[in-house]
Design a protein around this motif. Structure first.
Motif, PDB file in Angstrom:
ATOM      1  N   HIS A 210     -11.786   4.047  -4.210  1.00 43.43           N
ATOM      2  CA  HIS A 210     -13.034   4.910  -4.149  1.00 43.43           C
ATOM      3  C   HIS A 210     -13.068   5.772  -2.957  1.00 43.43           C
ATOM      4  O   HIS A 210     -13.726   6.772  -2.758  1.00 43.43           O
ATOM      5  CB  HIS A 210     -14.188   4.339  -4.847  1.00 43.43           C
ATOM      6  N   LYS A 211     -13.038   4.744  -1.805  1.00 40.28           N
ATOM      7  CA  LYS A 211     -13.248   5.096  -0.617  1.00 40.28           C
ATOM      8  C   LYS A 211     -11.961   5.748   0.025  1.00 40.28           C
ATOM      9  O   LYS A 211     -11.797   5.921   1.483  1.00 40.28           O
ATOM     10  CB  LYS A 211     -13.825   4.044   0.346  1.00 40.28           C
ATOM     11  N   HIS A 212     -10.732   5.840  -0.479  1.00 39.49           N
ATOM     12  CA  HIS A 212      -9.519   6.392   0.113  1.00 39.49           C
ATOM     13  C   HIS A 212      -8.839   5.430   0.846  1.00 39.49           C
ATOM     14  O   HIS A 212      -8.285   5.776   2.047  1.00 39.49           O
ATOM     15  CB  HIS A 212      -9.552   7.702   0.647  1.00 39.49           C
ATOM     16  N   LEU A 213      -9.066   3.998   0.780  1.00 36.31           N
ATOM     17  CA  LEU A 213      -8.481   3.058   1.648  1.00 36.31           C
ATOM     18  C   LEU A 213      -7.327   2.468   0.654  1.00 36.31           C
ATOM     19  O   LEU A 213      -7.180   2.685  -0.314  1.00 36.31           O
ATOM     20  CB  LEU A 213      -9.455   1.979   1.705  1.00 36.31           C
ATOM     21  N   ILE A 214      -6.402   1.768   1.695  1.00 34.69           N
ATOM     22  CA  ILE A 214      -5.381   0.990   0.794  1.00 34.69           C
ATOM     23  C   ILE A 214      -5.470  -0.356   0.795  1.00 34.69           C
ATOM     24  O   ILE A 214      -6.351  -0.935   1.617  1.00 34.69           O
ATOM     25  CB  ILE A 214      -4.034   1.433   1.806  1.00 34.69           C
ATOM     26  N   VAL A 215      -4.752  -0.872  -0.152  1.00 32.56           N
ATOM     27  CA  VAL A 215      -4.691  -2.600  -0.523  1.00 32.56           C
ATOM     28  C   VAL A 215      -3.549  -3.018  -0.156  1.00 32.56           C
ATOM     29  O   VAL A 215      -2.553  -2.468  -0.857  1.00 32.56           O
ATOM     30  CB  VAL A 215      -5.187  -2.759  -1.795  1.00 32.56           C
ATOM     31  N   SER A 216      -3.194  -4.285   0.512  1.00 31.86           N
ATOM     32  CA  SER A 216      -2.201  -4.824   0.497  1.00 31.86           C
ATOM     33  C   SER A 216      -2.490  -6.214   0.065  1.00 31.86           C
ATOM     34  O   SER A 216      -3.544  -6.647  -0.050  1.00 31.86           O
ATOM     35  CB  SER A 216      -1.781  -4.990   2.130  1.00 31.86           C
ATOM     36  N   ALA A 217      -1.366  -6.617  -0.639  1.00 31.07           N
ATOM     37  CA  ALA A 217      -1.267  -7.982  -1.331  1.00 31.07           C
ATOM     38  C   ALA A 217      -0.259  -8.932  -0.672  1.00 31.07           C
ATOM     39  O   ALA A 217       1.106  -8.570  -0.681  1.00 31.07           O
ATOM     40  CB  ALA A 217      -0.853  -7.765  -2.647  1.00 31.07           C
ATOM     41  N   HIS A 218      -0.563 -10.040  -0.349  1.00 32.16           N
ATOM     42  CA  HIS A 218       0.035 -11.225  -0.040  1.00 32.16           C
ATOM     43  C   HIS A 218       0.725 -11.716  -1.310  1.00 32.16           C
ATOM     44  O   HIS A 218      -0.229 -12.274  -2.072  1.00 32.16           O
ATOM     45  CB  HIS A 218      -0.736 -12.262   0.837  1.00 32.16           C
ATOM     46  N   ALA A 219       1.994 -11.466  -1.367  1.00 34.52           N
ATOM     47  CA  ALA A 219       2.644 -11.843  -2.672  1.00 34.52           C
ATOM     48  C   ALA A 219       4.182 -12.276  -2.388  1.00 34.52           C
ATOM     49  O   ALA A 219       5.070 -11.414  -2.063  1.00 34.52           O
ATOM     50  CB  ALA A 219       2.666 -10.750  -3.452  1.00 34.52           C
TER      51      ALA A 219
END
Length: 395
Positions: A210-219
């Motif tokens: 919604h805020k044009h930010l990215i998401v990373s996942a420790h996976a």
């Protein structure tokens, strides 16, 4: 307005496979951006820097760092005061810059110190450090991989995740980090332990996007990698047990992978000297599998980014340039393909309009090397390389 001309250089522009000989580029001293670039006869300028036939490449963008961590401890040494954490972070940032890293994405730091320092950098109050895409604290389930002193936001439902992410963004996070699985550094879990649910992580993705930010996942293992992919994250961090089904989905949805292979290799090679047995058992058991799985993902076309897990044990802040060589050797890639991870880092973090390559209209963040990095990746590891940000020499 004044201009500086950099001339008599051999250029790797960060995106094309080859060195352009006898190049020059002109930098606007006020904006720090490249105005013109070419070879042959150079234009006039207020200032001239002769690079004497050395090799120039873009500054490095490390998208997996923990600047408040102590790289010489098994678990990061997060149980410290804010004052000590700030001092440590600034020291680590300067080490990163000296090694050639001009921009970082943090992947979780104690006390949200990366956010605070990023604001100081942007205001010009903290200099001679890389610029930062800050994440603040990561998001973890209670008892999960991020449940360490002063570190993770602990969330145990979609509603708790929504409120925590909104608060993180309000504080200034420009990237969100979620914990999908257990990991090497936490004694109470394993790589194949699923932690945050797909629904909880999807809630974080919705709020961030919604805020044009990215998401990373420790996976690191499964089913956590698949949960993170289904949640819609932008990058998988580590991805040690990524499989063919997940690779297809990552390609379909343009999800990046940050392998942090150099750090894993160093822990596996040297860690028995100092790290506890429980930590080493995890890495020894996984290493041959992770090399095979990452190689499979690479050769199927998943875009890898440049990230080192700097701050974790044996993931030293001066080692970012080593990642290119480790990737090329262990995954059997070309030098050019390995160097392209830097461009992918710029694309993942949405910095590629301004950083990641050297061309007109982009900031003059660049390294000056004695040798050709396309012929020998060790060239990037040069300890006394010149490092420039926005056309200003820092080291």
């Amino acid at each position: 307005m004044t201009e500086t001309l950099y001339q008599n250089l051999n250029l790797f522009n960060g995106k094309d496979d080859g060195i352009k000989d006898h190049c020059w580029f002109l930098v606007d001293d006020q904006s720090g951006k490249i105005e013109k670039l070419g070879n042959g006869a150079a234009p006039k300028a207020d200032h001239i820097v002769d690079l004497h036939g050395k090799y120039v490449m873009p500054g490095l963008i490390n998208v997996h760092t923990h600047i408040t961590f102590n790289q010489f401890t098994p678990t990061g040494d997060t149980d410290i005061s804010q004052t000590r954490a700030v001092v440590r972070a600034i020291k680590n940032l300067r080490t990163l810059l000296k090694s050639g890293v001009t921009y970082i994405r943090s992947c979780g730091d104690i006390y949200n110190i990366d956010i605070v320092l990023s604001k100081l950098i942007n205001a010009g109050e903290l200099t001679k450090v890389p610029r930062i895409v800050p994440a603040g604290r990561p998001y973890s389930m209670t008892g999960g991989h991020g449940d360490m002193p002063n570190w993770g936001y602990l969330v145990d439902s979609c509603d708790e995740m929504r409120k925590a992410v909104r608060r993180g963004i309000k504080r200034g996070a420009k990237s969100i980090k979620v914990m999908a699985t257990g990991g090497v550094m936490t004694e109470q879990d394993f790589m194949d332990d699923p932690q945050l649910s797909a629904a909880e992580m999807h809630t974080a993705v919705v709020e961030a996007h919604h805020k044009h930010l990215i998401v990373s996942a420790h996976a690191e293992g499964n089913p956590g990698i698949m949960n993170a992919i289904k949640a819609g994250v932008d990058s998988i961090e580590h991805g040690f047990y990524v499989n063919d089904q997940e690779i297809k989905l990552m390609l379909k949805h343009h999800i990046y992978l940050t392998p942090t292979l150099g750090g894993a290799w160093k822990i596996n090679t040297y860690g028995d000297k100092t790290l506890p047995k429980w930590e080493m058992n995890k890495m020894h058991n996984a290493f041959s599998d992770l090399v095979k799985n990452l190689s499979n993902a690479w050769h199927q076309g998943v875009k890898f980014t440049l990230g080192t897990d700097a701050g974790c044990p044996y993931c030293f802040f001066w080692d970012t340039p080593l990642e290119f060589e480790i990737i090329a050797k262990k995954l059997h890639t070309s030098n050019f393909a390995s160097l392209l991870m830097n461009l992918h880092s710029a694309q993942l973090t949405k910095l590629d309009d301004h950083y990641g390559t050297l061309e007109p209209g982009k900031y003059a963040d660049f390294l000056v090397l004695d040798h050709d990095p396309l012929k020998d990746l060790k060239a990037v590891q040069q300890k006394d390389k010149q490092v420039y940000q926005h056309g200003k020499r820092q080291f």
